[in-house]
Design an enzyme around this catalytic site. Sequence first.
Site, PDB file in Angstrom:
ATOM      1  N   ASP A 136       0.872  -1.165   0.000  1.00  0.00           N
ATOM      2  CA  ASP A 136       0.000   0.000   0.000  1.00  0.00           C
ATOM      3  C   ASP A 136       0.916   1.224   0.000  1.00  0.00           C
ATOM      4  OD1 ASP A 136      -1.665   2.150   0.642  1.00  0.00           O
ATOM      5  OD2 ASP A 136      -2.854   0.991   2.088  1.00  0.00           O
ATOM      6  N   HIS A 137       0.935   1.962  -1.104  1.00  0.00           N
ATOM      7  CA  HIS A 137       1.854   3.091  -1.228  1.00  0.00           C
ATOM      8  C   HIS A 137       1.495   4.259  -0.313  1.00  0.00           C
ATOM      9  CE1 HIS A 137       4.927   2.228  -4.271  1.00  0.00           C
ATOM     10  NE2 HIS A 137       4.070   1.294  -4.642  1.00  0.00           N
ATOM     11  N   ARG A 138       0.368   4.202   0.351  1.00  0.00           N
ATOM     12  CA  ARG A 138       0.062   5.222   1.358  1.00  0.00           C
ATOM     13  C   ARG A 138       0.886   4.985   2.621  1.00  0.00           C
ATOM     14  NH1 ARG A 138      -6.225   4.295   1.730  1.00  0.00           N
ATOM     15  NH2 ARG A 138      -5.326   2.205   1.933  1.00  0.00           N
ATOM     16  N   VAL A 139       1.422   3.770   2.770  1.00  0.00           N
ATOM     17  CA  VAL A 139       2.150   3.391   3.975  1.00  0.00           C
ATOM     18  C   VAL A 139       3.658   3.263   3.708  1.00  0.00           C
ATOM     19  CG1 VAL A 139       2.358   1.628   5.780  1.00  0.00           C
ATOM     20  CG2 VAL A 139       0.106   2.208   4.860  1.00  0.00           C
TER      21      VAL A 139
END
Length: 164
Positions: A136-139
Amino acid sequence: KAVAQALPQHLMFNASFVSGGIEFRGDINVGMAIALEEGLIAPAIMGCSRKRLIEIAEETTTLADRARSGVLSAEEYTSATFNVTNLGMYGVEEFSAIITPPQSAALAVGSVREVPVVKGVDVAVGHRMKVTLSIDHRVADGSQAAIFLSDIRQTLENPIRLLM
């Protein structure tokens, strides 16, 4: 075990994206994908980082048997903080795992293949396995994923580390 050993140094892969930011998980509960006639499930090996390799191996067998018998606890169904999916046993060389929310990553493990490997000036038969990390590229980002995968690779290439 290799994943459970690497996660404490890479906490972003044992985390979730929630409203307001990133939430880091305390325990490392590694989910393992199990194919059932009804579909795929990924119950967790709880506290995986605190367990020895033999304990994980035994629990993996027990967990799979209990999943097939339909007697898993609700906690085992919902507590995985990271998933490992292995389609290598079906001869699949490589694939992408789907992240199960609220997790931030999942590791796809392909089959071990015999391939030609150059050793100095010689070519020999070597064993290679492809793994793919979905994140998850938000993380986390790709460079963090590469370092995490490198740590797992180093452990798998030096299996004595799995006994530590």
